[in-house]
Structure formats: structure tokens, C-alpha cells
Design a protein around this motif. Structure first.
Motif, short mmCIF file in Angstrom:
data_model
loop_
_atom_site.label_atom_id
_atom_site.label_comp_id
_atom_site.label_asym_id
_atom_site.label_seq_id
_atom_site.Cartn_x
_atom_site.Cartn_y
_atom_site.Cartn_z
N ALA A 22 -2.30 78.45 22.98
CA ALA A 22 -1.50 77.84 24.05
C ALA A 22 -1.98 78.33 25.41
CB ALA A 22 -0.03 78.18 23.85
N ARG A 23 -1.90 77.45 26.40
CA ARG A 23 -2.41 77.79 27.73
C ARG A 23 -1.31 78.20 28.70
NH1 ARG A 23 -6.41 79.85 27.29
NH2 ARG A 23 -6.88 79.59 29.51
N PHE A 24 -0.09 77.68 28.51
CA PHE A 24 1.01 77.97 29.40
C PHE A 24 2.31 78.01 28.60
CE2 PHE A 24 -2.10 75.65 31.95
CZ PHE A 24 -2.19 76.39 33.12
N THR A 25 3.32 78.65 29.15
CA THR A 25 4.69 78.42 28.70
C THR A 25 5.43 77.66 29.80
OG1 THR A 25 5.68 80.42 29.65
CG2 THR A 25 4.71 80.63 27.46
N VAL A 26 6.39 76.87 29.37
CA VAL A 26 7.34 76.23 30.28
C VAL A 26 8.72 76.71 29.87
CG1 VAL A 26 8.27 74.06 31.17
CG2 VAL A 26 5.86 74.20 30.49
N ARG A 27 9.40 77.39 30.79
CA ARG A 27 10.73 77.90 30.50
C ARG A 27 11.75 77.27 31.45
NH1 ARG A 27 10.74 84.02 31.19
NH2 ARG A 27 8.71 83.98 32.25
N ALA A 28 12.92 76.99 30.94
CA ALA A 28 14.00 76.43 31.75
C ALA A 28 15.25 77.27 31.54
CB ALA A 28 14.27 74.97 31.37
N LEU A 29 15.90 77.64 32.64
CA LEU A 29 17.11 78.45 32.58
C LEU A 29 18.12 77.90 33.59
CD1 LEU A 29 17.41 82.28 32.38
CD2 LEU A 29 18.65 81.06 34.17
N SER A 30 19.36 77.72 33.13
CA SER A 30 20.43 77.24 34.00
C SER A 30 21.62 78.17 33.90
CB SER A 30 20.85 75.82 33.63
OG SER A 30 19.78 74.91 33.85
N VAL A 31 22.23 78.45 35.04
CA VAL A 31 23.41 79.29 35.09
C VAL A 31 24.62 78.48 34.65
CG1 VAL A 31 24.91 80.66 36.60
CG2 VAL A 31 22.43 80.72 36.91
N VAL A 32 25.38 79.02 33.73
CA VAL A 32 26.51 78.28 33.16
C VAL A 32 27.63 78.09 34.18
CG1 VAL A 32 28.25 78.28 31.32
CG2 VAL A 32 25.93 79.01 30.83
N ASP A 33 27.71 78.96 35.19
CA ASP A 33 28.72 78.78 36.24
C ASP A 33 28.54 77.46 36.97
OD1 ASP A 33 29.71 81.23 35.63
OD2 ASP A 33 28.85 82.28 37.35
N ASP A 34 27.33 77.00 37.08
CA ASP A 34 27.05 75.81 37.87
C ASP A 34 27.28 74.51 37.10
OD1 ASP A 34 26.29 77.47 39.91
OD2 ASP A 34 24.16 77.39 39.42
#
Length: 446
Positions: free
Chosen positions: A357-369
Motif C-alpha cells: 500500500a502507498r497511502f492510508t486515508v483516515r477519517a475522524l469525526s467528533v461525535v459532539d458535532d
């Protein structure tokens, strides 16, 4: 008898609290462990009462919600010992990276720690451990030389490449499915300083910066570890005025070379678009946490990820559409450059992942929002769009999902999942350690 806390006890809620606050847990019993002997006693108690058991150090990587069972907290187990002669460290179960960084620095050494020094060493390492120094030195799990762990039978074992070989393999990538780790021993590297920090760009520059960083990354030597974060900054007084209320692109740099060469390498990034911030400088490794400058206070979040074979223009467009300024849910996206030592198999690898693999793609969202349902739907749209180029997933970056217990089957290869299930059957046939991204024991083992 080791202290046990139950719902209603004065210290119960405080002991249960961790960094991740979006995943509800309500164990029948919390055991605040201060030693390996306490852990042994807790595991034997769970076995005698036919209860599932989980472990928590800092609470960053809480996997699944649960009610009932036994929770062992290990944050009191905070011993750190550096052996300068062998360039190794021995740490107890509750140690955070900041303590290891400071202790190792006295001997001109550094651990393969991540972006945030407040993360616990054990949970990070059992998930693989993607370090600021990863492209030069590989995964943190690859540096591990010994693991002391209490298995479901209440026995304290020492797993090394020569003893408990299958358990040693399974723990490094299989996380807390096989027991409670009470101590880790691992190699350190001869690093005292690096050229690091971040470049920050405004909302109007996101598309340009994404493309420039992607193209730039392809030419970098293994001494350069880098990631790009897209961060929706809140419009609040504690945010620096130039960044306040903007959707910022933050390029993070950790370069193991001299500052002059670092300046030369990052010049194309500085020229990509107008800068809102520039913190790049030669810094001691003890200040490596300032590169990402992540929030130190507990909060609730959901995250998912994919490893990918490339980052083509279609993928970058999808990232901007589903996680950019116009996305329905505020989302932090992190793109990590892989390759270098991360692509090479060490002498004693742990559970495998796609090293091509060449990259990771990560997504994170704050549950408060936003609510968890809306966040999950938004993340699914992003990763569905990336699926044609996705090569896998990293379990260590899956947080806060109510059905996260199914993730193991999505992450491991069929061969690795089979071997993990066989190890599980050998050391935890009753699946007592199931309050996690669970690997079920093989039913036909033996």
C-alpha cells in the motif's frame, strides 16, 4: 484481594473514564491493577465467574460498547526502564509514549512513537504502531522483542520470537484478543533530533495542496515521514486567528536529515499556495508531539480508514466532496505516506498487512458535532468512493463504531484470520477476551 469497583461505588465512574468518551461501557466490575499480580487475580476472577474481560490503559482505542463483564484498568502500571547498552526499553502496561520519549532521550535514543505522546504504548504497539519515524524504521510492533501477557487461564506468560512464538505473532496486530499485556520490551533507535513541524494552508487552497503533496510524496526518501490533514477548525477563541473557522490543510513533516536538506525538500510544498502557518524547524525528538499538535483533552469520536494503492485525481476529488468544506458532517481527513521500511518485512513480523500500500486515508469525526448514525453514513460514502483502490484497513484506526466487533473479519487476510483463530482457541477457547474487535476461536482447532 485486589480492589474491585462496582456501579455505584464512589470511584467507579472516574476509573471508567478514558480519552474516548463516545463508546458507552458499563462493566459489572472494574479492577484497578497496579501490578501483574493484580491482573492475574482479575483474569482468574473473570474465569471463575464466567465473565468476559476487557482492558483499558488510556482509553484512546476503546473498541466496542459493552455492558457487564470485568474491566481491568492498567494506568497505575507505569514503570519505564531503558537499557542503553542494548538500546531497548521495558515498559509496564499503563505507560504513555511521552514518558518513554523523555526517558530514552537521556541516552540519545527514541522510540517509534506516534503523533500524540499521550497515547498508551501497549495499545498503540499491539495495533502495529505507525510512527513519526516509520518510513525509516518500520512499525513499532516490528521492534518488540518480548511481551508479558496474562492469558485467559490466569497464567502470566512471556512471549518472544523463541518462546510462545504463535502468541508473540498474534499479539502484534491482533490487539487485546489473547490476553492482557502487563509489560513490553522493544528496541529504540538512535534519534535525538529531527526536522519537523507543519505547513498550514487555507480553505481556498485545499485542492491545490492535495495534488501538490501527492505528487511531492512520490519522490521522498525514506528518511521523510509525512502526512496531510484536512481539518475543519472551529470558530472559537482558543483557535489561532489565522486558522479560526477555516477548513485547513496541514502538511506534517518528520524528516531524519539535516535542516538544510529538509528545507530543500519541502520547498515545493511551501510554494504550493499562500501559507497560514509554518512551524517547520529542527527540533529535539522530545518535542515531536508539537508536529501534529493534537488536542489533549478527552472527547468522543468515530473513525475509519483504508490503505490504498494510489491517490489518483478521482480519489482526491472524492475526498474533497465527502470530507471537505461542503461535507454534511465535519470530518478530519488524514492522508499518510507509506513505503520505505513500512513496505519491508522484518525478521519477526507480526500479523501481516498490505505492505505494498502507498497511502492510508483516515477519517475522524467528533461525535459532539453530529450523531453517530450521520457520521457513519458520511464515512461510508467516502470509503465506498475509494473502494476500487482500497487494499485493506488498519484496525488501530477504527474507533467508536457500535458494530466494531465485526471489524476483524474485514481487516485480516483469510490466512491470517485462520491462524489468529487457532491461536485464540489455544489461549482463550471460551472467548473471554471478546469485548474488542473480536477474533473468535477456531472451533475445530486441535
Amino acid at each position: 484481594m485486589t480492589e474491585m469497583l462496582r456501579p455505584g461505588d464512589a470511584e467507579y465512574d472516574q476509573e471508567l473514564a478514558g480519552f474516548q468518551i463516545a463508546v458507552p461501557r458499563r462493566p459489572d466490575v472494574i479492577v484497578p491493577a497496579a501490578s501483574a499480580a493484580n491482573v492475574v487475580e482479575a483474569v482468574r476472577y473473570a474465569g471463575e465467574h464466567d465473565l468476559p474481560i476487557a482492558v483499558q490503559s488510556t482509553g484512546h482505542g476503546v473498541a466496542v460498547p459493552f455492558e457487564g463483564g470485568v474491566l481491568v484498568t492498567t494506568h497505575r502500571m507505569n514503570g519505564v526502564r531503558i537499557d542503553a547498552a542494548t538500546s531497548t526499553a521495558r515498559v509496564d502496561a499503563g505507560v504513555r509514549w511521552g514518558a518513554v520519549i523523555e526517558a530514552a532521550a537521556e541516552y540519545g535514543l527514541a522510540p517509534l512513537s506516534g503523533s500524540f505522546p499521550g497515547v498508551g504504548v501497549v495499545g498503540y504497539t499491539l495495533g502495529g504502531g505507525f510512527s513519526l519515524l516509520g518510513r525509516r524504521y518500520g512499525l513499532a510492533a516490528d521492534q518488540v522483542t518480548a511481551i508479558e501477557v496474562v492469558t485467559a487461564d490466569g497464567e502470566l506468560r512471556r512471549a518472544t520470537p523463541d518462546t510462545e512464538r504463535d502468541l508473540f505473532w498474534a499479539l502484534r496486530g491482533g490487539r487485546d484478543n489473547f490476553g492482557i499485556v502487563t509489560a513490553l520490551e522493544f528496541g529504540l533507535v538512535p534519534v535525538t533530533r529531527l526536522y519537523g513541524g507543519s505547513l498550514q494552508f487555507g480553505t481556498e487552497s485545499l485542492a491545490t495542496v492535495l495534488h501538490v503533496w501527492r505528487d511531492w510524496a512520490a519522490e521522498m526518501p525514506r528518511e521523510m515521514t509525512s502526512s496531510l490533514a484536512m481539518v475543519p477548525m472551529p470558530d472559537l477563541p482558543m483557535v489561532p486567528e489565522p486558522l479560526r473557522g477555516k477548513h485547513v490543510a496541514q502538511i506534517r513533516i518528520a524528516y531524519l536529515g539535516d535542516a538544510a536538506e529538509g528545507e530543500r525538500l519541502v520547498a515545493p510544498l511551501r510554494a504550493a499556495a499562500p501559507l497560514l502557518g509554518d512551524t517547520l524547524a529542527e527540533i529535539p525528538f522530545t518535542e515531536s508531539g508539537s508536529i501534529a499538535n493534537e488536542p489533549p483533552f478527552p472527547h468522543g469520536y468515530r473513525a475509519d480508514n483504508a490503505t490504498v494503492s494510489e491517490l489518483n485525481d478521482t480519489m482526491l476529488d472524492a475526498i474533497l466532496e465527502h470530507a471537505g468544506p461542503g461535507a454534511p458532517v465535519p470530518t478530519v481527513v488524514l492522508l499518510d505516506l507509506l513505503g520505505g521500511a513500512l513496505s519491508e518485512r522484518p525478521e519477526h513480523p507480526g500479523v501481516d498487512w498490505d505492505r505494498e500500500a502507498r497511502f492510508t486515508v483516515r477519517a475522524l469525526s467528533v461525535v459532539d458535532d453530529a450523531g453517530m448514525v450521520a457520521i457513519k453514513a458520511a464515512h461510508e460514502k467516502l470509503f465506498d468512493a475509494l473502494k476500487p483502490w482500497s487494499t485493506g484497513k488498519l484496525l488501530t484506526f477504527v474507533y467508536g463504531d457500535s458494530d466494531a466487533g465485526t471489524e476483524a473479519s474485514k481487516v485480516y487476510s483469510p490466512a491470517d484470520l485462520r491462524r489468529l483463530a487457532e491461536v485464540k482457541a489455544a489461549v482463550d477457547p471460551a472467548n473471554r477476551f471478546r469485548l474488542t474487535h473480536n477474533v473468535e476461536p477456531a472451533r475445530d482447532a486441535g
